[in-house]
Structures are given as structure tokens and as C-alpha cells.
Design a protein around this motif. Structure first.
Motif, short mmCIF file in Angstrom:
data_model
loop_
_atom_site.label_atom_id
_atom_site.label_comp_id
_atom_site.label_asym_id
_atom_site.label_seq_id
_atom_site.Cartn_x
_atom_site.Cartn_y
_atom_site.Cartn_z
N GLY A 10 0.78 -1.23 0.00
CA GLY A 10 0.00 0.00 0.00
C GLY A 10 0.82 1.28 0.00
O GLY A 10 0.28 2.37 0.14
N GLY A 28 -3.43 -1.34 -6.01
CA GLY A 28 -4.32 -1.66 -4.91
C GLY A 28 -4.44 -3.16 -4.65
O GLY A 28 -5.20 -3.58 -3.79
N ASN A 104 -3.61 6.37 3.36
CA ASN A 104 -4.21 5.24 2.65
C ASN A 104 -5.19 4.56 3.60
O ASN A 104 -4.77 3.86 4.53
N GLU A 197 -0.90 14.35 -3.46
CA GLU A 197 -0.93 15.30 -4.59
C GLU A 197 -0.79 16.75 -4.12
O GLU A 197 -0.18 17.57 -4.78
N ALA A 224 3.23 9.70 -6.83
CA ALA A 224 3.17 8.64 -7.83
C ALA A 224 1.82 8.63 -8.53
O ALA A 224 1.74 8.35 -9.73
N1 GDP Z 1 -3.45 9.73 -2.81
C1 GDP Z 1 -2.51 8.93 -3.30
N2 GDP Z 1 -2.78 7.63 -3.39
C2 GDP Z 1 -1.84 6.83 -3.89
C3 GDP Z 1 -0.57 7.32 -4.31
N3 GDP Z 1 0.17 6.27 -4.74
C4 GDP Z 1 -0.60 5.17 -4.59
N4 GDP Z 1 -1.83 5.50 -4.08
C5 GDP Z 1 -2.95 4.59 -3.79
O1 GDP Z 1 -2.54 3.69 -2.77
C6 GDP Z 1 -3.08 2.39 -3.02
C7 GDP Z 1 -1.96 1.37 -3.10
O2 GDP Z 1 -1.15 1.65 -4.23
P1 GDP Z 1 -0.29 0.51 -4.93
O3 GDP Z 1 0.52 1.17 -5.98
O4 GDP Z 1 -1.13 -0.65 -5.34
O5 GDP Z 1 0.64 0.09 -3.69
P2 GDP Z 1 1.62 -1.19 -3.53
O6 GDP Z 1 0.89 -2.16 -2.67
O7 GDP Z 1 2.82 -0.67 -2.85
O8 GDP Z 1 1.92 -1.70 -4.90
C8 GDP Z 1 -3.88 2.50 -4.31
O9 GDP Z 1 -5.23 2.67 -3.98
C9 GDP Z 1 -3.29 3.73 -4.97
O10 GDP Z 1 -4.24 4.36 -5.80
C10 GDP Z 1 -0.32 8.73 -4.21
O11 GDP Z 1 0.75 9.24 -4.60
N5 GDP Z 1 -1.33 9.47 -3.70
#
Ligand code: GDP
Ligand code: MG
Length: 349
Positions: A10, A28, A104, A197, A224
Motif C-alpha cells: 500500500g 491496490g 491510505n 498530490e 506517484a
Molecule cells: N493519494 C494517493 N494515493 C496513492 C498514491 N500512490 C498510490 N496510491 C494509492 O494507494 C493504493 C496502493 O497503491 P499501490 O501502488 O497498489 O501500492 P503497492 O501495494 O505498494 O503496490 C492504491 O489505492 C493507490 O491508488 C499517491 O501518490 N497518492
């Protein structure tokens, strides 16, 4: 160059992966069942573009960065890295540790990049400690391995103090033994702070800066999520969106510079009608070794290299003009290749 995106579930690894590669892997998806994502980016290099125009080259080849994005553990103490993750990142040249600075709601804990930096570094060190202990057990049993005893006993003490092998002082002659084990905490590590953001302009907290500096770590920051959206737009809309966010360039470009700096990489160039190309090497590499990147025969049968700096070539306009002006140099095998050297190798096998 191979880069592993790591971090807790996450934290936005897959989002970063998408932002950098322009791909659209599913975000996600937590849990260990989530499959690894692989992607490649071509390193933009105007010099290669220009050379291939001049020669009307049939092929234009840019340097590449390969990414692997593997599901990470949950953010809690010593949950342990699973073997799939360890195997996937064992082979990479550098780790990029994604640190969450955004809220998150799918996670039980709030954002705390310093906590996650400390916890993840500890996870890497624990994984190495287990491997070192395992090796020491064998060292005791097998006479042939006895010479490793001192090295791994010191490494164990270092890791037990919670320190990464990156900071482990060892003798130069011990380096190859260590390198064989591809320890995770010995890999180059770039921390990547994933900002919300609305924080892009403010940047990283002082606390994180201090924590990264204290560990001798470099870091970059990005949002990101916004960068992923940017990467999926066409060039014109990209420029608009970037300007709207107050950014000069996409995170990908900053990332590439940071990665080259972290690994101390440079590019030399080759040119011709068949192909114009950038080759990535470690700074300080000799002409003979650099030739080996192209083909092992060049390294084995190295005679000399003909070298023109990219700037000279562009300002003088041709190889013949460079020769006339004495800007085409003949260099031997010990010559240290510089960034932007246009190289042509003479060899004999
Ligand atoms: N607000 C926001 N949400 C983010 C950002 N980066 C990732 N997320 C959200 O965090 C959640 C997990 O992201 P993900 O890329 O799947 O994380 P991972 O488990 O590390 O691969 C998703 O719902 C994304 O949309 C960010 O820079 N800002
Ligand atoms: Mg993911």
C-alpha cells in the motif's frame, strides 16, 4: 540496469511502477498472491537521437532500466520478507524503497515515512542476518570454508546492531566473497517518498531528510498517483498537466538521473549507419572493459580505441574533421572512458 521496487504493501510501489514505465499494472492489489510486475524504460538520450539522424542509422538503441515490482509485506515490525520477494530482488542492481507519505485508508496505520524507512531497512538486515548465520553454521562444519569465519562473524555483529551491510567495513579482498551472497542490505538503495498530490510543492518533511541523510541514503520525491496519470497522457497534455502542478519535467526523468547518480553510471556512445547506441557503464571503467560490454571478443583482443567526445563531433561535424583537428584520439586499454565519449574499437582475436 535492473531496479527492484520495494516497500510495504500500500505504499504505492505499483503506482510508481506505472508512473515510471507508462504501463498500467493493477494497483491496490495487496497480498502475497499479487504477481510481480516487470517493465522496461528506455533512457532518453538526445545524443543518440542526434547521432542516428546524422548517420541515418537503421537502428537506434537507448540504454534501458528494467524494473521489477513485487508485493511487499505489511508495515509492522519484523513480519519477515517472504522468499518470493527475496528471490525477486536478489538479482537487482539497486533497490528503490517506496515510502508512503499519503493517507491510505485501506491500511491500519497512518503515513510515517521515517518509521517505514527504519522498519524496511531492518527487514533487509534481518534477511541478511539469517543468511549469515546459516553460512556460519556451515563454516564451523566444513574445513574448506574456515577462511570465511572472521568475515561473517564481523558481518553478523554489524547486522545484529541493526546496521545494513552497505555500511560494513571490509577488506578489499573480502569483497568478492560478500558479493557472491548478493546480500539485500548491501545493495544500493534510493528512497522514494510518495507524496500526496497536494504536497508536491512542499516536499519531504525535515524529519525524513534527516533520517535519510543519517543513513547516507539518497532520496527523491514524487506523487506517484499524479505521475501515473501524467505518464498515460500524450505529450501535449503531459506538458499542460505538469505545468498545472508546478513541475518542470515528469518524475521519470528525475528518477533516471537519480538512479544513474546512485549507481555512479555514465554512458558512452557508438555510431554508424547500422546503429547508433548508448552503452551504460560504471564511471571509472577502462576502455578495454567498456569494449567488453559490447562483445567479449573486443575485451579479449583489444588493440586500441578511437575516441571523439560527443561535443567535438557535433561542433566539428564529422569524423574526418575531428581527425584533421586532432580531436580523434587513439587511446589504450587503460584509458578511463568519459560520459559522452564516442568510441570505436580496434581488436584482434
Ligand atoms: N493519494 C494517493 N494515493 C496513492 C498514491 N500512490 C498510490 N496510491 C494509492 O494507494 C493504493 C496502493 O497503491 P499501490 O501502488 O497498489 O501500492 P503497492 O501495494 O505498494 O503496490 C492504491 O489505492 C493507490 O491508488 C499517491 O501518490 N497518492
Ligand atoms: Mg503492488
Amino acid at each position: 540496469m535492473k531496479v527492484g521496487l520495494v516497500g510495504f504493501a500500500g505504499s504505492g510501489k505499483t503506482t510508481v511502477f506505472n508512473a515510471l514505465t507508462g504501463l498500467s499494472a493493477e494497483v491496490g492489489g495487496y497480498g502475497k498472491s499479487a504477481k510481480a510486475n516487470m517493465g522496461v524504460i528506455q533512457v532518453p538520450d538526445l545524443r543518440v537521437e542526434k547521432l542516428s539522424q546524422i548517420f541515418n542509422s537503421k537502428k537506434k538503441t537507448l540504454a534501458r532500466i528494467e524494473f521489477v515490482d513485487v508485493a511487499g509485506p505489511e508495515s509492522k515490525e519484523a513480519s519477515g520478507l517472504d522468499q518470493k520477494l527475496i528471490n525477486a530482488i536478489r538479482e537487482v542492481d539497486a533497490l528503490v524503497l517506496v515510502l508512503r507519505a499519503f493517507e491510505n485508508h485501506a491500511l491500519p496505520v497512518g503515513p510515517d515515512p521515517v518509521r517505514d524507512l527504519e522498519l524496511f531497512e531492518a527487514e533487509l538486515a534481518i534477511s541478511d542476518l539469517l543468511q549469515v548465520e546459516h553460512r556460519l553454521e556451515r563454516v564451523v562444519k566444513e574445513k574448506a570454508l574456515e577462511r570465511e569465519k572472521d568475515l561473517f562473524t564481523r558481518a553478523k555483529t554489524h547486522l545484529e546492531a541493526g546496521k545494513p551491510l552497505r555500511t560494513f567495513a571490509h577488506r578489499p579482498d573480502e569483497a568478492p566473497t560478500l558479493a557472491n551472497f548478493r546480500f539485500l542490505s548491501q545493495k544500493h538503495l534510493l528512497s522514494l517518498v510518495n507524496l500526496p498530490e497536494d504536497h508536491i510543492a512542499q516536499g519531504t518533511s525535515q524529519g525524513l531528510k534527516a533520517a535519510a541523510q543519517a543513513r547516507g541514503l539518497q532520496y527523491i520525491e514524487m506523487s506517484a498517483h499524479a505521475e501515473m496519470e501524467i505518464s498515460q497522457l500524450d505529450a501535449e497534455h503531459q506538458a499542460e498537466f505538469l505545468a498545472h502542478l508546478g513541475l518542470k519535467e515528469p518524475a521519470r526523468d528525475r528518477f533516471i538521473r537519480a538512479a544513474y547518480g546512485l549507481l555512479d553510471l555514465i554512458s558512452f556512445l557508438t555510431m554508424g549507419e547500422d546503429e547508433s547506441r548508448a552503452w551504460t557503464i560504471k564511471r571509472g571503467m577502462s576502455a578495454q572493459k567498456a569494449g567488453g560490454r559490447i562483445h567479449t571478443d573486443i575485451e579479449r583482443g583489444f588493440i586500441r580505441a578511437e575516441v571523439i567526445s560527443y561535443e567535438d563531433f557535433i561542433s566539428l561535424g564529422s569524423e574526418a574533421k575531428c581527425r584533421e583537428a586532432g580531436r580523434l584520439r587513439l587511446e589504450g586499454k587503460e584509458y578511463i572512458v568519459q560520459d559522452g565519449d564516442i568510441m570505436s574499437f580496434r581488436f584482434n582475436v
